[in-house]
Design an enzyme around this catalytic site. Structure first.
Site, PDB file in Angstrom:
ATOM      1  N   CYS A  11       0.869  -1.167   0.000  1.00  0.00           N
ATOM      2  CA  CYS A  11       0.000   0.000   0.000  1.00  0.00           C
ATOM      3  C   CYS A  11       0.915   1.229   0.000  1.00  0.00           C
ATOM      4  CB  CYS A  11      -0.899  -0.013   1.232  1.00  0.00           C
ATOM      5  SG  CYS A  11      -2.349   1.001   1.022  1.00  0.00           S
ATOM      6  N   CYS A  85      -4.721   0.858  -3.666  1.00  0.00           N
ATOM      7  CA  CYS A  85      -4.154   2.203  -3.527  1.00  0.00           C
ATOM      8  C   CYS A  85      -3.581   2.712  -4.826  1.00  0.00           C
ATOM      9  CB  CYS A  85      -3.025   2.217  -2.495  1.00  0.00           C
ATOM     10  SG  CYS A  85      -3.045   0.939  -1.293  1.00  0.00           S
ATOM     11  N   CYS A  89       3.721  -2.249  -8.833  1.00  0.00           N
ATOM     12  CA  CYS A  89       4.853  -3.048  -8.385  1.00  0.00           C
ATOM     13  C   CYS A  89       5.626  -3.501  -9.611  1.00  0.00           C
ATOM     14  CB  CYS A  89       4.368  -4.302  -7.654  1.00  0.00           C
ATOM     15  SG  CYS A  89       3.453  -3.958  -6.171  1.00  0.00           S
TER      16      CYS A  89
END
Length: 134
Positions: A11, A85, A89
């Site tokens: 997050c 959120c 990645c």
């Protein structure tokens, strides 16, 4: 997947949702699953409302601290779960990526955090059932 699955919760601030998810996974799965959490822009400390909401169910996250997300943490995970959120990645082959769309507890009181906490617990229980079939 290794013998012990490795899960990373991500997050942005690593101060609420990802901390609660990691704590539930440790609490419910023990050492049967390796657990980490991190954020792309970690906050100074864990959200006090998240700490209070977790304390209400007997889990202490008051000593946790937000951690920075690294490519190594992602690459060494079997499952990477972002918490709705909008975090991105690095993508590595063989890693399972999921996004759990959850309300943001930032700036909310404990009354608003409780339903988020309960939703996270339900999702963590389903994840455990998937990763550790009896």
């Amino acid at each position: 997947m290794s013998t012990t699955p490795n899960v990373l919760f991500v997050c942005v601030h690593n101060a609420g949702r990802s901390q609660m998810a990691a704590a539930f996974l440790v609490y419910l799965a023990g050492d049967r699953i390796e657990v980490r959490s991190a954020g792309s822009a970690p906050a100074e400390s864990v959200n006090p409302a998240a700490v209070q909401a977790m304390a209400e169910v007997g889990i202490d996250i008051s000593r946790q601290s937000p951690k920075i997300l690294t490519p190594d943490a992602v690459e060494s995970s079997d499952v990477v779960i972002t918490m709705g959120c909008g975090d991105t990645c690095p993508v590595f082959p063989g890693v399972s990526y999921r996004d759990w769309t959850l309300d943001d507890p930032a700036g909310q009181g404990v009354d608003a955090v409780r339903p988020i906490r309960d939703e996270i617990r339900a999702r963590v229980e389903a994840l455990i059932a998937e990763l550790l079939p009896e």
